[in-house]
Design a protein around this motif. Structure first.
Motif, short mmCIF file in Angstrom:
data_model
loop_
_atom_site.label_atom_id
_atom_site.label_comp_id
_atom_site.label_asym_id
_atom_site.label_seq_id
_atom_site.Cartn_x
_atom_site.Cartn_y
_atom_site.Cartn_z
N PRO A 80 24.01 -2.60 -4.72
CA PRO A 80 23.96 -3.61 -4.81
C PRO A 80 23.54 -4.80 -3.09
CG PRO A 80 26.50 -3.21 -5.10
CD PRO A 80 25.65 -2.19 -4.50
N HIS A 136 21.50 -11.74 -6.94
CA HIS A 136 22.67 -10.12 -6.68
C HIS A 136 21.08 -9.46 -6.61
CE1 HIS A 136 26.58 -11.44 -6.53
NE2 HIS A 136 25.68 -11.86 -7.31
N VAL A 146 19.88 -4.78 -6.78
CA VAL A 146 20.78 -3.28 -6.51
C VAL A 146 18.99 -2.52 -6.11
CG1 VAL A 146 19.62 -2.70 -8.87
CG2 VAL A 146 22.08 -1.90 -7.75
N GLU A 206 13.68 -0.69 -5.91
CA GLU A 206 15.08 -2.47 -6.18
C GLU A 206 14.43 -3.06 -7.39
OE1 GLU A 206 13.54 -5.99 -2.87
OE2 GLU A 206 14.43 -3.85 -1.89
N LEU A 217 19.30 -7.39 -10.68
CA LEU A 217 20.53 -7.44 -10.91
C LEU A 217 21.06 -8.06 -12.38
CD1 LEU A 217 22.59 -5.09 -11.53
CD2 LEU A 217 24.25 -6.32 -9.98
N LYS A 256 26.19 -5.74 -15.57
CA LYS A 256 27.19 -4.77 -14.85
C LYS A 256 28.02 -4.62 -16.07
CE LYS A 256 29.40 -5.33 -11.31
NZ LYS A 256 30.33 -5.33 -9.89
N PHE A 259 25.16 -0.53 -13.76
CA PHE A 259 23.95 -1.66 -13.42
C PHE A 259 22.46 -1.72 -14.36
CE2 PHE A 259 25.98 -0.33 -8.62
CZ PHE A 259 26.95 -1.88 -8.76
#
Length: 458
Positions: free
Chosen positions: A44, A51, A53, A71, A74, A77, A91
């Motif tokens: 991340p 955010h 990842v 990429e 995010l 989770k 993720f």
């Protein structure tokens, strides 16, 4: 007007343009709620105060050298429960899926799917309202040719070789050996399978050597992973010692493997290091059989051949008379045996904890097949994911350290007096534990080697 649905087979090709993935084969699974994408090196990071990842993917099945760097933003989770019951925090990203000339956004979890084969799993949430599945069909949509795939991934990164690693073993087709070779190649290393029986050595004070059948000198290796069958322990450990003499890093040392194969010595070593085992007896003469049986609490009891492996040479004697017969029969053949108390309350179950570099990386519970008393997958037993207690983890790590093994399969049994150690295996198999946990244990073994070569890999 309701949207027209299109039909997919159980396997189809799709693409993710936002991730730079022009073609990837997906397993279409209406039984799975969430879609999942194969990802490694997941990390991340913050981008524009949001955010995100980043991760790498090998998009082509059975091709470990083509890598796409991706990429994505995010969005969550999430704890996901696999079909085997294993829970993993993943993720979650959202990106556009292109399939059947249609494009729409879907959510996907990121996870290592090496042991699953398919790099992509398309779950029912992504299909809802758009797709019908005909499980008897495959590739109802266009399927790219090998040449087309090469063209698609012409500009993809090919992983450069890192370390030169040898796998010292006997059978290149064995699941464990194939997975270790794949894991090493995936992480950019030059992997070589070295058949123990085709190696021979030159002992020399100035220039020790190992040759391969045909006269090739095995030099310039950075590391070797010994996976030695019990039947060739002596020669396999001699080769491992020779690699050590040539200053090659061996994931398990020859001395550690040798002592792990001596069941009596290994139990004495473990006890000396404060690891509890079932009460065990050892005697040289049949004249001591009666007291030997009393020593371990009487029948039922277990009789083990010192040279046995994978449950072979292990007998349950249910009565004193049966115990005397089995012990004396083995003694008449001049066989070395251990007599061990039978842990009835374990109910045919034990734990296998896989330790790599001082850390428990996976664990399973093994259950004996009906009519068997040994929890052995090779003999029809079953494996399931289990969460070991802190005490069980401590025992496994302590046992591997006591045996000086960087890679070990530690077998533990749950008794009324607490967890007891049964055995420590220096060449543990990967198939049962990777299949049950879906963890990349072969990759953990390669990472343990990389840890020793950090400066060289920078």
């Amino acid at each position: 007007m309701p949207q027209q649905k299109f039909i997919l087979g159980s396997e189809e090709w799709c693409s993710f343009p936002e991730l730079g993935i022009p073609a990837i084969k997906a397993r279409v699974d209406s039984g799975a709620k969430t879609s999942a994408l194969h990802a490694i090196n997941i990390a991340p990071f913050i981008k524009d105060e949001e955010h995100w990842v980043k991760f790498d993917i090998n998009p082509i099945q059975n091709n470990l050298k083509t890598v796409i760097h991706c990429e994505a933003k995010l969005i969550d989770k999430r704890v996901v429960k696999s079909s085997s019951g294993f829970r993993e925090q993943r993720f979650v990203i959202q990106t556009n899926l292109c399939i059947a000339n249609a494009t729409w956004p879907i959510e996907m979890t990121l996870t290592n799917r090496d042991s699953m084969g398919f790099r992509m799993l398309l779950g029912r949430e992504a299909m809802s309202g758009r797709i019908l599945v005909d499980p008897e069909q495959k590739y109802l949509l266009e399927q790219p040719s090998i040449d087309q795939l090469k063209e698609f991934y012409l500009n993809a990164i090919n992983v450069k070789s890192g370390l030169r690693i040898g796998l010292l073993a006997s059978n290149p087709e064995l699941y464990s050996n194939k997975r270790i070779m794949e894991a090493g190649e995936m992480r950019g290393h030059e992997m070589h399978f070295l058949n123990i029986k085709e190696c021979y050595m030159k002992l020399d004070a100035d220039k020790p050597e190992i040759h391969y059948r045909g006269g090739k000198v095995l030099d310039n290796f950075d590391a070797v992973i010994p996976r030695i069958r019990p039947s060739i322990t002596f020669y396999g450990c001699a080769l491992t010692r020779q690699f050590e003499a040539m200053k090659v890093y061996c994931l398990n040392s020859a001395s550690a493997i040798t002592q792990s194969r001596d069941k009596l010595f290994s139990l004495q070593l473990l006890l000396r290091n404060g690891v509890d085992i079932p009460t065990t007896g050892f005697a040289n003469s049949p004249l001591d059989t009666d007291d030997l049986i009393k020593m371990v609490g009487g029948s039922p009891l277990i009789v083990k051949l010192l040279e046995g492996t994978q449950g072979k040479g292990v007998v349950l004697a249910e009565t004193k008379k049966a115990a005397e017969s089995v012990i004396n029969a083995f003694k008449s053949l001049n066989a070395n045996i251990l007599v061990q108390e039978f842990i009835k309350e374990a109910n045919g179950k034990d734990l296998r904890l896989f330790v790599v570099d001082g850390k428990v990386v996976a664990s399973i519970q093994r259950e004996a097949a009906p009519g068997e008393f040994r929890a052995n997958i090779h003999m029809g037993g079953t494996a399931s994911v289990v969460k070991p207690t802190p005490e069980e983890k401590r025992i496994a790590i302590k046992a591997a350290k006591a045996m000086d093994l960087r890679v070990a399969g530690v077998d533990i049994i749950r008794s009324a007096k607490g967890p007891l150690l049964l055995e420590v295996n220096s060449s543990p198999g990967l198939e049962g534990i990777e299949g049950a946990t879906h963890k990349d244990i072969a990759g953990e073994m390669i990472r343990a080697i990389e840890k020793n070569f950090k400066s060289k890999l920078k």
